[in-house]
Scaffold this active site. Structure first.
Site: not given
Ligand SMILES: O=C(O)C(=O)C[C@H](O)[C@H](O)COP(=O)(O)O
Length: 219
Positions: A45, A49, A133
């Protein structure tokens, strides 16, 4: 499963883990996707960003067709189009936007919007979704939140993301309502920047082996 083989959501369910990837360009994207595949997890995925996200998705879709590539952090209908044009086969969003979900549905690409409350879940069900999600999973209550949310919404499947790691992966995956878990721990930004593909593959293999310790029967 249809005559054309497993659907994208079925492929995600089989993989059980959705690596959340932040990359700056196509080369980083290819390095990460190949490392994930080498670790036994041909799913990525790529989050919207960075300016290079679409180029990375395009490169992975073109050069590594065995990797199921999707787009994350999709927050506008225009990004839905951009991601799908680049080759994303699934979409993920941190929150629930009806226009984003409807655009994905119009063009027939599965989307996992983020939910964090029962009201979000009701809105997701209204949009006809069967999987969402759960974000940020660790902040909204961890595995206990999945159990609590799934009681009034039987049948809905969750992809908890946010704070998932090798240490708590199985706590999520053991829950029947969990389709798969998402996270960035295998593809830490520092590893990507350093080009430490071996460590990404090692962490990926560890996650795959952990997931394999649970039966996926009935999942
Ligand atoms: O970018 C997106 O669509 C999000 O919703 C954020 C990511 O899914 C999280 O940043 C992952 O979380 P971590 O595994 O804790 O780093």
């Amino acid at each position: 499963m249809s005559a054309d083989g497993p659907t994208v959501l079925e492929q995600i369910q089989r993989a059980r883990v959705v690596p959340v990837v932040v990359v700056d360009d196509a080369n980083e994207g290819l390095g990460v996707a190949a490392s994930l595949r080498d670790g036994g997890l041909p799913v990525a995925e790529v989050t919207f960003r960075t300016a290079g996200a679409a180029a990375a998705i395009e490169a992975i879709a073109r050069e590594l067709p065995d990797v199921l590539v999707g787009a994350g952090t999709v927050v506008t209908p225009a990004q839905v189009d951009e991601a799908v044009e680049a080759g994303a086969r699934f979409l993920v969003s941190p929150g629930l936007s009806a226009p984003v979900v409807r655009r994905a549905q119009e063009i027939g690409v599965p989307i996992l919007p983020g939910v964090a409350t029962p009201s979000d879940i009701i809105a997701a069900l209204d949009l006809g979704l069967s999987a969402v999600k759960l974000f940020p999973a660790n902040v909204v209550g961890g595995p206990g939140a999945v159990t609590a949310f799934s009681a009034p919404f039987p049948g809905l499947r969750f992809v908890p993301t946010g704070g998932v790691s090798a240490a708590n992966l199985l706590d999520y995956l053991a829950l029947p309502a969990v389709l798969a878990a998402g996270g960035s721990w295998m593809v830490d930004r520092a590893l990507v920047r350093a080009g430490d593909w071996a460590e990404i593959t090692r962490r990926t293999r560890e996650a795959v082996e952990l997931a394999a310790t649970l039966t996926t029967e009935g999942a």
